[in-house]
Scaffold this motif. Structure first.
Motif, short mmCIF file in Angstrom:
data_model
loop_
_atom_site.label_atom_id
_atom_site.label_comp_id
_atom_site.label_asym_id
_atom_site.label_seq_id
_atom_site.Cartn_x
_atom_site.Cartn_y
_atom_site.Cartn_z
N ASN A 71 9.11 0.97 0.73
CA ASN A 71 9.32 0.82 -0.71
C ASN A 71 7.97 0.84 -1.43
OD1 ASN A 71 8.29 -1.99 -1.16
ND2 ASN A 71 10.02 -2.55 0.15
N SER A 72 8.04 1.05 -2.74
CA SER A 72 6.84 1.23 -3.55
C SER A 72 6.03 -0.04 -3.74
CB SER A 72 7.22 1.80 -4.93
OG SER A 72 8.25 1.01 -5.52
N GLU A 73 6.58 -1.19 -3.34
CA GLU A 73 5.83 -2.44 -3.47
C GLU A 73 5.03 -2.74 -2.20
OE1 GLU A 73 7.07 -7.07 -3.86
OE2 GLU A 73 7.78 -5.75 -5.46
N GLU A 74 5.69 -2.69 -1.04
CA GLU A 74 4.99 -2.96 0.22
C GLU A 74 4.13 -1.79 0.66
OE1 GLU A 74 7.65 -5.61 2.96
OE2 GLU A 74 9.00 -4.27 1.86
N LYS A 75 4.58 -0.57 0.33
CA LYS A 75 3.84 0.67 0.63
C LYS A 75 3.48 0.78 2.12
CE LYS A 75 1.94 1.51 -3.96
NZ LYS A 75 2.80 2.69 -4.19
N ARG A 76 4.48 0.52 2.92
CA ARG A 76 4.28 0.67 4.36
C ARG A 76 5.62 0.97 5.03
NH1 ARG A 76 0.44 0.38 7.83
NH2 ARG A 76 0.82 -0.17 10.00
N LYS A 77 5.62 1.96 5.91
CA LYS A 77 6.82 2.28 6.67
C LYS A 77 6.96 1.26 7.79
CE LYS A 77 9.03 5.99 9.32
NZ LYS A 77 8.89 7.37 9.84
#
Length: 366
Positions: A71-77
């Motif tokens: 997601n655009s907040e955590e920015k991690r797969k």
């Protein structure tokens, strides 16, 4: 001779049951299984300031089970299954993170282009979504490609899709025509899309299933329950339900039989495969039992790849919420007895309140 006749009858019933199992594919076999791998990317035209709702998200689904997330907040797969975390190295997740970040940038630009193209207000919320992936059919060790999906939607409506058979882009609405024309002059894009859907996606699907199966094989077989309840509308009818829950592969087969004969599909109500909160699945099928049919032999037959042999449950003839029938004579005796007890209680009560000596000092008037 009598014992021989009993053996013949038992054998005939078992044979009939096996025929039903074979006819409806309940017995373990080399029946083809379908599997899928999809990725869904979603971008919003503006933030909504709601908990758990992000401007951009990306979800990976293996057989409709979530396996990774961004997601655009955590920015991690990140992995959503333990076996994904254990089997795939850190560099896989790092590469995936970078890929998701680049797609996030592309989607943010694209949703603004579409909004301007359609002369839409910036104050309104719009959603652009991309779904792509593949489906396969496996029979034994043979895996066959079935179809590939590469499609875009805008505000919930079909927008643009890739026809893998004809290797061309198809615009669902006029607003998608400029994008279709632009991508038409990029033949490498069609080649990449087709190669991914038919080859790379299938390779990853097989690899993920291999990783996941090793973990899923450790799980217990489905729990199967067969029970009856009274219909609310029809007091003379019962609803017999077979429920299987706690299984992880969706290829579960369920059938209900009456007197060893499979009931037709139009008489059976099915919930289909539904997810549980823990990532497993459940399924229920129900049939109406009319008055007088309670003495029939009803069976629920369930087959699943986690089972060495099918589960066969027989209905015990009981109803969960049915009140026991009370004979008429017993009911009359109960009512008369209750009336006599009540009358005796009332006599003693009125005798007590009219007898001053029966009261305590604290109850006497001043």
């Amino acid at each position: 001779m009598h014992g021989f006749s009993i053996m013949v009858i038992i054998f005939a019933k078992i044979f009939a049951l096996l025929c039903v199992l074979l006819l409806y594919g309940i017995l373990p076999s080399t029946q083809a299984e379908k599997h899928s791998l999809y990725y869904i990317y979603t971008v919003l035209s503006k933030p909504v300031n709601l908990s758990g709702i992000y401007e951009f998200t990306a979800v990976g689904l293996l057989d409709d089970t979530q396996i990774d997330y961004y997601n655009s907040e955590e920015k991690r797969k990140i992995p959503k299954q333990q076996w994904m975390k254990e089997k795939l190295q850190e560099d896989y997740w790092e590469r995936g993170t970078q890929s998701r970040k680049s797609k996030e940038e592309w989607f943010n630009v694209s949703v603004k282009i579409l909004r301007n193209r359609m002369n839409q207000s910036e104050s309104d919320l719009h959603v652009l979504q991309w779904r792509h992936g593949c489906e396969v059919e496996q029979q034994g060790d043979e895996v066959k490609f079935l179809k590939g999906i590469d499609e875009y939607s805008y505000d919930g409506e079909n927008f643009l899709s890739f026809d893998i058979k004809k290797s061309r882009w198809v615009a669902a609405v006029d607003a998608a025509l400029p994008t279709k024309r632009k991508w038409y002059y990029k033949p490498e894009l069609k080649q990449i899309s087709k190669a991914y859907l038919e080859t790379k996606c299938v390779d990853w699907l097989n690899k993920f299933r291999e990783y996941g199966d090793e973990e899923l094989r450790k799980t217990s077989p489905p729990d199967v329950h067969l029970f009856a309840k009274r219909y609310i509308k029809y007091k003379t009818k019962l609803k017999l339900t077979c429920m299987a829950t706690g299984f992880y592969h969706k290829d579960l087969m369920m059938n209900i039989t009456k007197n060893h004969i499979s009931l037709p599909e139009h008489e059976i109500e099915s919930t289909g495969i539904r997810p549980n909160h823990d990532g497993s699945f459940q399924m229920s099928k129900s049939v109406e039992i009319k008055e007088g049919d309670e003495r029939a032999d009803y069976y629920c037959l369930v087959s699943h790849k986690s089972l060495k042999e099918p589960i066969i449950n027989k209905w015990d003839g009981k109803c969960w919420d049915c009140l026991p029938e009370i004979p008429t004579g017993a009911m009359i005796g109960f009512v008369i007895g209750a009336e006599l007890v009540l009358a005796a209680f009332c006599f003693l009560f009125f005798k007590w309140i009219n007898d001053p000596c029966s009261r305590t000092a604290s109850e006497s008037p001043e």
